[in-house]
Motif scaffolding. Structure first.
Motif, mmCIF file in Angstrom:
data_model
loop_
_atom_site.group_PDB
_atom_site.id
_atom_site.type_symbol
_atom_site.label_atom_id
_atom_site.label_comp_id
_atom_site.label_asym_id
_atom_site.label_seq_id
_atom_site.Cartn_x
_atom_site.Cartn_y
_atom_site.Cartn_z
ATOM 1 N N ASP A 83 0.831 -1.206 0.000
ATOM 2 C CA ASP A 83 0.000 0.000 0.000
ATOM 3 C C ASP A 83 0.871 1.264 0.000
ATOM 4 O OD1 ASP A 83 -2.299 -1.518 0.014
ATOM 5 O OD2 ASP A 83 -2.711 -1.252 2.156
ATOM 6 N N SER A 84 1.954 1.224 0.757
ATOM 7 C CA SER A 84 2.860 2.374 0.805
ATOM 8 C C SER A 84 3.548 2.574 -0.543
ATOM 9 C CB SER A 84 3.904 2.165 1.905
ATOM 10 O OG SER A 84 3.293 2.112 3.174
ATOM 11 N N ARG A 85 3.980 1.462 -1.135
ATOM 12 C CA ARG A 85 4.539 1.550 -2.491
ATOM 13 C C ARG A 85 3.546 2.189 -3.450
ATOM 14 N NH1 ARG A 85 4.074 -3.934 -5.393
ATOM 15 N NH2 ARG A 85 1.920 -3.233 -5.108
ATOM 16 N N ASP A 86 2.303 1.744 -3.400
ATOM 17 C CA ASP A 86 1.298 2.273 -4.318
ATOM 18 C C ASP A 86 1.035 3.755 -4.055
ATOM 19 O OD1 ASP A 86 1.127 -0.257 -5.370
ATOM 20 O OD2 ASP A 86 -0.750 -0.775 -4.336
ATOM 21 N N ALA A 87 1.032 4.155 -2.780
ATOM 22 C CA ALA A 87 0.817 5.566 -2.463
ATOM 23 C C ALA A 87 1.933 6.427 -3.042
ATOM 24 C CB ALA A 87 0.729 5.755 -0.952
ATOM 25 N N LEU A 88 3.159 5.949 -2.934
ATOM 26 C CA LEU A 88 4.294 6.696 -3.486
ATOM 27 C C LEU A 88 4.252 6.706 -5.015
ATOM 28 C CD1 LEU A 88 7.012 5.380 -1.031
ATOM 29 C CD2 LEU A 88 6.327 7.781 -1.274
ATOM 30 N N THR A 89 3.961 5.554 -5.591
ATOM 31 C CA THR A 89 3.891 5.472 -7.059
ATOM 32 C C THR A 89 2.770 6.354 -7.595
ATOM 33 O OG1 THR A 89 4.756 3.208 -7.015
ATOM 34 C CG2 THR A 89 3.637 3.908 -9.012
ATOM 35 N N ASP A 90 1.615 6.317 -6.950
ATOM 36 C CA ASP A 90 0.493 7.145 -7.385
ATOM 37 C C ASP A 90 0.821 8.637 -7.274
ATOM 38 O OD1 ASP A 90 -0.927 4.860 -7.841
ATOM 39 O OD2 ASP A 90 -2.162 4.987 -6.035
ATOM 40 N N ALA A 91 1.716 8.978 -6.333
ATOM 41 C CA ALA A 91 2.132 10.376 -6.175
ATOM 42 C C ALA A 91 3.240 10.762 -7.155
ATOM 43 C CB ALA A 91 2.602 10.623 -4.746
ATOM 44 N N GLY A 92 3.660 9.805 -7.996
ATOM 45 C CA GLY A 92 4.630 10.111 -9.038
ATOM 46 C C GLY A 92 6.066 9.730 -8.732
ATOM 47 N N TYR A 93 6.306 9.015 -7.617
ATOM 48 C CA TYR A 93 7.676 8.657 -7.252
ATOM 49 C C TYR A 93 8.143 7.414 -8.012
ATOM 50 C CZ TYR A 93 7.366 12.095 -3.545
ATOM 51 O OH TYR A 93 7.223 13.281 -2.859
ATOM 52 N N ASP A 94 9.450 7.359 -8.228
ATOM 53 C CA ASP A 94 10.095 6.240 -8.920
ATOM 54 C C ASP A 94 10.483 5.199 -7.875
ATOM 55 O OD1 ASP A 94 11.577 4.533 -10.489
ATOM 56 O OD2 ASP A 94 13.303 5.872 -10.684
ATOM 57 N N VAL A 95 9.632 4.185 -7.691
ATOM 58 C CA VAL A 95 9.840 3.181 -6.648
ATOM 59 C C VAL A 95 10.241 1.856 -7.291
ATOM 60 C CG1 VAL A 95 8.823 1.932 -4.717
ATOM 61 C CG2 VAL A 95 8.122 4.297 -5.175
ATOM 62 N N ALA A 96 11.410 1.352 -6.901
ATOM 63 C CA ALA A 96 11.821 -0.006 -7.271
ATOM 64 C C ALA A 96 11.403 -0.924 -6.126
ATOM 65 C CB ALA A 96 13.321 -0.056 -7.490
ATOM 66 N N TRP A 97 10.519 -1.876 -6.402
ATOM 67 C CA TRP A 97 9.925 -2.728 -5.365
ATOM 68 C C TRP A 97 10.424 -4.159 -5.529
ATOM 69 C CZ3 TRP A 97 7.110 -2.650 -0.991
ATOM 70 C CH2 TRP A 97 6.425 -3.810 -0.608
ATOM 71 N N HIS A 98 10.835 -4.783 -4.426
ATOM 72 C CA HIS A 98 11.318 -6.165 -4.446
ATOM 73 C C HIS A 98 10.686 -6.934 -3.295
ATOM 74 C CE1 HIS A 98 14.615 -5.272 -7.327
ATOM 75 N NE2 HIS A 98 14.583 -4.089 -6.743
ATOM 76 N N GLU A 99 10.232 -8.153 -3.584
ATOM 77 C CA GLU A 99 9.696 -9.041 -2.567
ATOM 78 C C GLU A 99 10.584 -10.274 -2.459
ATOM 79 O OE1 GLU A 99 5.608 -10.018 -3.284
ATOM 80 O OE2 GLU A 99 4.990 -7.909 -3.470
ATOM 81 N N TYR A 100 10.717 -10.779 -1.223
ATOM 82 C CA TYR A 100 11.555 -11.948 -0.974
ATOM 83 C C TYR A 100 10.810 -12.924 -0.071
ATOM 84 C CZ TYR A 100 15.199 -8.859 -2.730
ATOM 85 O OH TYR A 100 15.930 -8.010 -3.520
ATOM 86 N N PRO A 101 11.020 -14.233 -0.243
ATOM 87 C CA PRO A 101 10.349 -15.228 0.613
ATOM 88 C C PRO A 101 11.025 -15.297 1.978
ATOM 89 C CG PRO A 101 11.792 -16.330 -0.946
ATOM 90 C CD PRO A 101 11.827 -14.860 -1.306
ATOM 91 N N MET A 102 10.723 -14.324 2.835
ATOM 92 C CA MET A 102 11.349 -14.225 4.151
ATOM 93 C C MET A 102 10.384 -13.545 5.101
ATOM 94 S SD MET A 102 14.048 -11.087 3.503
ATOM 95 C CE MET A 102 13.430 -9.424 3.132
ATOM 96 N N GLN A 103 10.778 -13.486 6.388
ATOM 97 C CA GLN A 103 9.978 -12.807 7.387
ATOM 98 C C GLN A 103 10.504 -11.375 7.585
ATOM 99 O OE1 GLN A 103 9.223 -15.219 10.882
ATOM 100 N NE2 GLN A 103 8.582 -16.967 9.675
ATOM 101 N N HIS A 104 10.549 -10.898 8.823
ATOM 102 C CA HIS A 104 10.964 -9.510 9.093
ATOM 103 C C HIS A 104 12.487 -9.499 9.250
ATOM 104 C CE1 HIS A 104 9.895 -5.407 10.069
ATOM 105 N NE2 HIS A 104 10.600 -5.449 11.193
ATOM 106 N N GLN A 105 13.196 -9.435 8.136
ATOM 107 C CA GLN A 105 14.635 -9.623 8.130
ATOM 108 C C GLN A 105 15.199 -9.150 6.795
ATOM 109 O OE1 GLN A 105 13.400 -14.027 7.939
ATOM 110 N NE2 GLN A 105 15.545 -14.097 7.288
ATOM 111 N N VAL A 106 16.489 -9.379 6.605
ATOM 112 C CA VAL A 106 17.103 -9.212 5.300
ATOM 113 C C VAL A 106 17.687 -10.550 4.879
ATOM 114 C CG1 VAL A 106 17.592 -6.752 5.568
ATOM 115 C CG2 VAL A 106 19.291 -8.426 6.295
ATOM 116 N N CYS A 107 17.911 -10.712 3.578
ATOM 117 C CA CYS A 107 18.468 -11.955 3.061
ATOM 118 C C CYS A 107 19.569 -11.629 2.055
ATOM 119 C CB CYS A 107 17.388 -12.825 2.422
ATOM 120 S SG CYS A 107 16.566 -12.066 0.991
ATOM 121 N N LEU A 108 20.375 -12.615 1.719
ATOM 122 C CA LEU A 108 21.529 -12.375 0.854
ATOM 123 C C LEU A 108 21.143 -11.849 -0.532
ATOM 124 C CD1 LEU A 108 23.856 -15.376 1.803
ATOM 125 C CD2 LEU A 108 24.154 -12.952 2.365
#
Length: 220
Positions: A179-204
């Motif tokens: 939803d936040s990505r969409d709000a920024l995109t709808d406002a005209g921002y250049d958002v690169a969005w990435h999803e990963y099969p993980m929980q609340h963390q970072v991955c390699l």
């Protein structure tokens, strides 16, 4: 001024990344990630990891911990702590000003953050009065989205934004990130969005993406 942990480059600093930790963590949280980013040896980037102030957090029974703002309910986007968000944004503005005083122009500064730190990064980045090199929000959301239209700075309307989120995140639901990505995109921002099969963390794979993105913004 917030106290910070810094990692200086082997060469003179020509750019800066101000990277904000999540709720209850501290500036050490993402220090180990720097060596995993795959940046060129002469990248010239100074990494600044500030420590959030210690404050009571309502959802944790008022227990004091490092937090960029209060979380007042289990639905983290409800009952938002506007006062705390604005105060932390002012602290980050002070860090940006400090980097400028050290010779780094704003267009060579990236504001980044994870979870609650990512929320402050997004909030501050789109409102900063001079153009930044980029804004990065990991496993996070856009706080106070209803004030974005009135408060957004024209200078950062085309600043690249990187967002990444785990599909199984139990802390910040991916629906809120989308939803936040969409709000920024709808406002005209250049958002690169990435999803990963993980929980609340970072991955390699995500760290590799961050490294490439930072190299494109700051190492050219």
């Amino acid at each position: 001024m917030l106290d910070c942990i810094e990692i200086a480059p082997d060469t003179d600093a020509r750019a800066s990344v101000i990277w904000l930790h999540g709720l209850g963590a501290d500036g050490n949280d993402f220090v180990p990630v720097v060596d995993e980013l795959g940046l060129p040896a002469d990248h010239g980037i100074r990494f600044v990891f500030p420590n959030a102030p210690t404050r009571p957090v309502t959802v944790n029974n008022g227990m004091p911990m490092r937090a960029w703002y209060d979380i007042k309910g289990m639905a983290i986007a409800d009952k938002q702590d506007a006062e705390g968000i604005h105060a932390s944004a002012a602290e980050i503005e002070a860090l940006i000003a400090a980097e400028i005083e050290r010779g780094i122009p704003t267009q060579r500064i990236v504001i980044a953050g994870f979870s609650q730190g990512g929320a402050i990064a997004l909030h501050t980045g789109v409102r900063h009065g001079e153009r930044l090199a980029g804004v990065m929000g990991l496993s996070t959301y856009l706080p106070l989205a209803d004030t974005l239209a009135a408060e957004a700075a024209p200078a950062n309307r085309d600043t690249p934004i990187l967002m990444a989120h785990g599909t199984e995140d139990p802390v910040v639901p991916i629906a809120l990130g989308r939803d936040s990505r969409d709000a920024l995109t709808d406002a005209g921002y250049d958002v690169a969005w990435h999803e990963y099969p993980m929980q609340h963390q970072v991955c390699l794979p995500q760290i590799a993406t961050i490294g490439r993105w930072l190299s494109e913004r700051l190492c050219g």
